[in-house]
Design a protein around this motif. Structure first.
Motif, short mmCIF file in Angstrom:
data_model
loop_
_atom_site.label_atom_id
_atom_site.label_comp_id
_atom_site.label_asym_id
_atom_site.label_seq_id
_atom_site.Cartn_x
_atom_site.Cartn_y
_atom_site.Cartn_z
N UNK A 22 -20.31 -13.10 -12.90
CA UNK A 22 -20.39 -13.69 -11.56
C UNK A 22 -20.09 -12.72 -10.43
N UNK A 23 -19.95 -13.27 -9.26
CA UNK A 23 -19.84 -12.46 -8.04
C UNK A 23 -18.59 -11.57 -8.02
N UNK A 24 -17.45 -12.07 -8.49
CA UNK A 24 -16.24 -11.25 -8.47
C UNK A 24 -16.34 -10.12 -9.49
N UNK A 25 -16.95 -10.38 -10.63
CA UNK A 25 -17.13 -9.32 -11.62
C UNK A 25 -18.09 -8.26 -11.08
N UNK A 26 -19.13 -8.68 -10.39
CA UNK A 26 -20.05 -7.73 -9.77
C UNK A 26 -19.36 -6.95 -8.66
N UNK A 27 -18.45 -7.58 -7.95
CA UNK A 27 -17.68 -6.89 -6.92
C UNK A 27 -16.81 -5.81 -7.56
N UNK A 28 -16.18 -6.12 -8.67
CA UNK A 28 -15.37 -5.11 -9.38
C UNK A 28 -16.25 -3.92 -9.75
N UNK A 29 -17.43 -4.17 -10.28
CA UNK A 29 -18.35 -3.09 -10.63
C UNK A 29 -18.71 -2.27 -9.40
N UNK A 30 -19.03 -2.93 -8.30
CA UNK A 30 -19.38 -2.22 -7.07
C UNK A 30 -18.22 -1.36 -6.58
N UNK A 31 -17.01 -1.89 -6.64
CA UNK A 31 -15.84 -1.13 -6.21
C UNK A 31 -15.62 0.09 -7.10
N UNK A 32 -15.85 -0.06 -8.38
CA UNK A 32 -15.73 1.09 -9.29
C UNK A 32 -16.83 2.10 -9.04
N UNK A 33 -18.03 1.64 -8.75
CA UNK A 33 -19.15 2.54 -8.49
C UNK A 33 -18.94 3.38 -7.24
N UNK A 34 -18.41 2.78 -6.18
CA UNK A 34 -18.24 3.55 -4.95
C UNK A 34 -17.08 4.54 -5.05
#
Length: 75
Positions: A22-34
């Motif tokens: 979901x959205x929070x898990x995708x947010x975690x991925x985005x934060x790790x990517x940046x």
């Protein structure tokens, strides 16, 4: 493996879209990517995902998100 962080967060591996949570898990991925070339503390991720009032379960939920991401895309 291709990661997309501009627009909808997503991952493609060998031409196939990887199923993410979901959205929070995708947010975690985005934060790790940046912050891909650095270390990101769990405290920082919790602050970024839940803000100033994280739920008591935030640390465990974060561990679950990261574990599920590892299973989906590898280490």
């Amino acid at each position: 493996m291709e990661f997309r962080a501009l627009g909808p967060v997503g991952v493609t591996a060998d031409g196939t879209e990887v199923v993410l949570g979901g959205s929070k898990q995708r947010l975690v991925l985005a934060l790790l990517l940046i912050r891909a070339n650095g270390t990101v503390s769990s405290g920082r991720l919790i602050d970024d995902v839940w803000g100033e009032a994280p739920p008591l379960s935030a640390r465990n939920t974060l561990q679950t998100y990261v574990s599920q991401l590892r299973k989906a895309i590898g280490r």
